[in-house]
Write an enzyme that holds these catalytic residues in place. Structure first.
Site, PDB file in Angstrom:
ATOM      1  N   TRP A  14       5.476  33.494  55.338  1.00 16.84           N
ATOM      2  CA  TRP A  14       6.568  32.540  55.137  1.00 16.84           C
ATOM      3  C   TRP A  14       6.152  31.409  54.204  1.00 16.84           C
ATOM      4  CZ3 TRP A  14      11.228  32.264  54.336  1.00 16.84           C
ATOM      5  CH2 TRP A  14      12.090  31.226  54.715  1.00 16.84           C
ATOM      6  N   LYS A 106       9.301  27.618  64.107  1.00 17.83           N
ATOM      7  CA  LYS A 106      10.423  27.704  65.033  1.00 17.83           C
ATOM      8  C   LYS A 106       9.873  27.805  66.448  1.00 17.83           C
ATOM      9  CE  LYS A 106      13.192  30.017  61.490  1.00 17.83           C
ATOM     10  NZ  LYS A 106      13.903  31.252  61.084  1.00 17.83           N
ATOM     11  N   GLY A 134      16.640  28.972  59.569  1.00 20.02           N
ATOM     12  CA  GLY A 134      17.817  29.767  59.249  1.00 20.02           C
ATOM     13  C   GLY A 134      17.487  31.232  59.144  1.00 20.02           C
ATOM     14  N   SER A 136      16.293  34.128  57.657  1.00 21.46           N
ATOM     15  CA  SER A 136      15.557  34.431  56.429  1.00 21.46           C
ATOM     16  C   SER A 136      14.254  35.122  56.767  1.00 21.46           C
ATOM     17  CB  SER A 136      15.267  33.135  55.662  1.00 21.46           C
ATOM     18  OG  SER A 136      14.731  32.148  56.532  1.00 21.46           O
ATOM     19  N   LYS A 189      16.264  31.247  69.606  1.00 21.19           N
ATOM     20  CA  LYS A 189      16.584  32.603  69.124  1.00 21.19           C
ATOM     21  C   LYS A 189      15.361  33.512  69.158  1.00 21.19           C
ATOM     22  CE  LYS A 189      14.522  32.497  64.942  1.00 21.19           C
ATOM     23  NZ  LYS A 189      13.671  33.541  64.310  1.00 21.19           N
ATOM     24  N   ASP A 242      20.743  32.842  62.568  1.00 20.08           N
ATOM     25  CA  ASP A 242      19.362  33.275  62.764  1.00 20.08           C
ATOM     26  C   ASP A 242      19.252  34.218  63.956  1.00 20.08           C
ATOM     27  OD1 ASP A 242      16.752  33.393  61.987  1.00 20.08           O
ATOM     28  OD2 ASP A 242      16.239  31.343  62.548  1.00 20.08           O
ATOM     29  N   THR A 246      17.580  37.933  63.716  1.00 17.84           N
ATOM     30  CA  THR A 246      16.338  38.179  64.447  1.00 17.84           C
ATOM     31  C   THR A 246      16.507  39.210  65.551  1.00 17.84           C
ATOM     32  OG1 THR A 246      15.889  35.834  64.057  1.00 17.84           O
ATOM     33  CG2 THR A 246      14.367  36.988  65.467  1.00 17.84           C
ATOM     34  N   SER A 252      11.617  41.324  62.245  1.00 16.65           N
ATOM     35  CA  SER A 252      11.347  40.185  63.112  1.00 16.65           C
ATOM     36  C   SER A 252      10.165  40.486  64.017  1.00 16.65           C
ATOM     37  CB  SER A 252      12.581  39.871  63.972  1.00 16.65           C
ATOM     38  OG  SER A 252      12.225  39.072  65.083  1.00 16.65           O
ATOM     39  N   GLU A 276       6.404  33.848  67.764  1.00 20.82           N
ATOM     40  CA  GLU A 276       6.492  32.491  68.330  1.00 20.82           C
ATOM     41  C   GLU A 276       7.206  32.481  69.678  1.00 20.82           C
ATOM     42  OE1 GLU A 276       5.250  29.636  67.544  1.00 20.82           O
ATOM     43  OE2 GLU A 276       5.134  29.318  65.384  1.00 20.82           O
TER      44      GLU A 276
END
Length: 327
Positions: A14, A106, A134, A136, A189, A242, A246, A252, A276
């Site tokens: 990322w 996140k 968001g 992505s 999320k 998101d 995900t 993901s 995460e």
């Protein structure tokens, strides 16, 4: 407001993607990487070990010196949520007054129950905390495919300036002042994506998947309302957007982790993970319980992660809850 010099802390997938995005937007980019092997790969091979096949723009400067990275107009903090405080403590003395520090993790800090912008405010009080989140995936963004995210900070003018600085033809940030709403969407999320992955891995079907995402979003809304998030943020890119992404793709890490659990692997057998949601799940449930917020799906995910329930037992618990009105 000048935002020409952008530093990105973290040379993983990322971080590399965001560094490339900033370079495409015409910014002067410095990419800091702590891990020696990956820093060497970024500097010499122009490729992150975590994003193979994507070349780093030659104009992006790679460094392992935090002091060099701090000489910027704004900084993107692309380090894991649980490592954010340690990195910021090393960085705090070099941060100028009002410098935007944009958290791109996140999650919620274990133990303290602090959101990322709260960690920034505590450890780098001179800075202006911000959050970017968001729907992505790193590889999509790195390759220049279209994506849209939300960038929030309490100062609207700064938020707008940052979106102009980071935005390009393929990367569209929307600005907001609802910092908490953006943070809650991104953190919650990930936990729900583990649940969605479990449903897929267990082969429970598309109907169950749709039910989990829908009822999971209801839990996200309840949590967000209790912690002051705006409804329009939670139904926007950093919340519902998101969540949809995900919970629907093996790209993901959280969804893939859930698939493995659904197929019968134990959390301990899966070893170290970059998902995460594994770290956020118990924290989210602790915060929900403290506020008497009903989050049965999050509770089920936690019970599977800590070994208190098998997948089948957790599903049975959810399906035998008392009937009630939809809310």
């Amino acid at each position: 407001m000048t935002m020409q010099k952008i530093s990105v802390l973290g040379g993983g997938a990322w971080g590399t993607a965001l560094a490339l995005t900033c370079a495409r937007a015409g910014r002067d980019v410095t990419l800091w990487e702590h891990e020696a092997d990956n820093a060497e790969s970024l500097a010499n091979k122009r490729e992150s070990r975590f994003l193979p096949g994507v070349r780093l723009d030659d104009k992006i400067k790679v460094t392992r010196a935090l002091g060099e990275a701090s000489r910027a107009d704004a900084m993107l903090l692309v380090v894991p949520a649980q490592a954010m405080r340690a990195v910021l403590k090393s960085l705090a003395q070099t941060i100028g007054d009002g410098m935007p520090l944009i958290a791109c993790a996140k999650g919620i800090e274990a133990g303290t129950h602090k959101f990322m912008t709260e960690v920034i405010a505590e450890t780098a009080p001179a800075a202006l905390p911000a959050i970017l989140s968001g729907p992505s995936f790193a590889e999509d963004v790195a390759r220049g495919l279209p994506a849209a995210v939300t960038l929030a900070t309490r100062d609207e003018a700064t938020a707008a300036a940052l979106t102009r600085a980071l935005g390009s033809g393929a990367f569209r940030p929307y600005h907001s002042t609802d910092v908490r709403g953006v943070e809650i969407g991104g953190a919650a999320k990930n936990v729900l994506a583990i649940g969605a992955g479990i449903v897929a891995g267990r082969g429970l079907g598309a109907s169950a998947a749709a039910a989990l995402v829908t009822r999971g979003f209801a839990e996200l809304l309840r949590f967000g309302k209790a912690f002051g998030a705006r409804p329009e943020t939670l139904v926007g890119l950093s919340g519902l957007g998101d969540l949809i992404l995900t919970c629907s793709s093996a790209q993901s890490r959280n969804y893939s982790f859930g698939i493995a659990l659904g197929k019968g692997q134990s959390p301990n057998a899966l070893g170290d993970t970059l998902a995460e949601g594994v770290f956020t799940a118990p924290v989210l449930l602790e915060m929900a319980d403290a506020q008497a917020i009903d989050m049965p799906i999050v509770s089920a995910v936690v019970s599977i992660l800590d070994g208190r329930a098998s997948v089948d037992e957790a599903v049975e618990t959810l399906m035998t809850r008392p009937f009630r009105a939809e809310s």
